[in-house]
Design a protein around this motif. Sequence first.
Motif, PDB file in Angstrom:
ATOM      1  N   SER A 435       0.850  -1.194   0.000  1.00 52.46           N
ATOM      2  CA  SER A 435       0.000   0.000   0.000  1.00 52.46           C
ATOM      3  C   SER A 435       0.884   1.241   0.000  1.00 52.46           C
ATOM      4  O   SER A 435       2.002   1.241   0.532  1.00 52.46           O
ATOM      5  CB  SER A 435      -0.927   0.001   1.211  1.00 52.46           C
ATOM      6  N   ASN A 437       1.062   4.752   1.461  1.00 51.11           N
ATOM      7  CA  ASN A 437       0.553   5.611   2.525  1.00 51.11           C
ATOM      8  C   ASN A 437       1.216   6.987   2.431  1.00 51.11           C
ATOM      9  O   ASN A 437       2.267   7.219   3.042  1.00 51.11           O
ATOM     10  CB  ASN A 437       0.813   4.991   3.906  1.00 51.11           C
ATOM     11  N   ASP A 438       0.629   7.840   1.607  1.00 49.14           N
ATOM     12  CA  ASP A 438       1.148   9.201   1.433  1.00 49.14           C
ATOM     13  C   ASP A 438       2.628   9.205   1.049  1.00 49.14           C
ATOM     14  O   ASP A 438       3.451   9.926   1.623  1.00 49.14           O
ATOM     15  CB  ASP A 438       0.944  10.034   2.711  1.00 49.14           C
ATOM     16  N   SER A 442       4.143   0.500   2.391  1.00 50.02           N
ATOM     17  CA  SER A 442       3.851  -0.441   3.471  1.00 50.02           C
ATOM     18  C   SER A 442       3.601  -1.805   2.860  1.00 50.02           C
ATOM     19  O   SER A 442       2.873  -1.927   1.862  1.00 50.02           O
ATOM     20  CB  SER A 442       2.623   0.018   4.269  1.00 50.02           C
TER      21      SER A 442
END
Length: 503
Positions: A435, A437-438, A442
């Motif tokens: 993923s 995340n900004d 992750s």
Amino acid sequence: MDASSSTQVLTGPAQQRRKSHGNQGLRRYRRRCCIRGMNEAETVQISSFRKQLLRRRQRSSASKKNTVDVCPQVILDVGHVPLNAAQLKYLSRGPGYIRPNQSSLRPYHRQMNRVKKEETELMNKILKFFSENHYMPRSLPIFKQYAAQLHDCLVLRYTASLSFTDQIQARREFNLTKLIRRKFKRNKLILRETDRSGVFHVGRASDYEKKAAMYRIKTGAYEELHSNPFDEIFTKVEGTPLRPISNTKRAATTGISKYLDQIIRPLFDKYAKSTTIVDGVDLLDKLQRYIAAGYLTASTLFVTFDIIDLYTMLPQEEALAILAEFLHEHGCEKVEKISIETIKYYRQVIGGAMGSPFILTLANIFMWKWEKQTILSKISNVEVYGRYIDDSFYTSNETAEKVQEILETANRLHPNIKLTWKISKAVSFLDLCISNNDGHLSSSVYHKPRSEPSLVPFLSDHPRHVFRNIVHTALMRAIRYSSSFELFDDEQRSIRLLLLYNG
């Protein structure tokens, strides 16, 4: 003449024969007494042992009143299952379970046949290794000595006596297996291993036939033959009082397929390495280089897509043409002194046999051409792109609408290649969950929701190092995939539950 003088005196060979017969009779009597005593002692011991087991089971059942047993579940696709709880629990151990001490229930001659077979296989491998790699003659005395020691070791292993616990367990599981087979045959049920979950599936033979017919209609990859292709073979043995059986296990096409795979797959692995993903670790390495170059931003999207029924929908003539194009493009006019024009592939209407060794390489080369036309030509060179057989992944800094347009165009390019895709900042690929995340990556281990958490049961008769390797591999994967200690701790907890779940 008195009584003593009338007694016949035996001398010489006659006296020796009478003495020998007397000794043999005494030995037989002693042997019968010994066997009778052993049987009586064994009967008493087994009776005592069964009483101990009964008391232990009663105590165990009393202590389990407030507990719930968990184990991988058998998928039951029938209305009524003619199996009791014990039989279903036995099947829940899964296809990987090996029944312990199977050879102990076989007759002695079958045990010796198994010993001879294993000894022959091992000695052939040993002789081949030393003769080919160390040029040692096969007639050396040391090989005969080793073969004799190996034979004694195998005989000792196969004929070793078992404890009463192992004897009862082996007999119980043997009878349980026979009963399950009898019930399946009587009720016309079929037991199969699931493709992804690794557990058993129980269904009716008629349902399997309907699903097979629906798949043939859906794909159009098979055509019905109006005559038996083996009739020509069978007519040649007409009048012979034997049943003709055609075995295709060692057919010529199988050897050709293996040979083509051996010589062409290394070429594909070499020239398509940049667009191939080996596993989750390989994908993480590519993403780390992508991040180090500064291409991961808060708006970066991850895209995954899957090719539906790649093997069975592979167009054969077109795939062979692309194979020739691949070899021409990389300067491989001849492979192992075989020209490109010589390479042919056995015929099926569409696609290839799932078990064929060469079909994987042929499908990969076909997708090499397809992805060049559809995806690689549409995305930036700095993006990460990779494919594992029929699963693909790439990163994109375009908008979701632009990515959607690319995939829809790719889906229309070829009538046999259809895609399902996902565009998001958090996706799963193989066994990896990633993923964005900004702008921070992750990653963690991905578990498919539909897959049954099944492993080789600890009760299975596998070598003990297999179970150590299962735990070691699961922990190493958790360490490599988890991007934070919290995610690793969650995966470690899942591993513990998985091991408990499988006994």
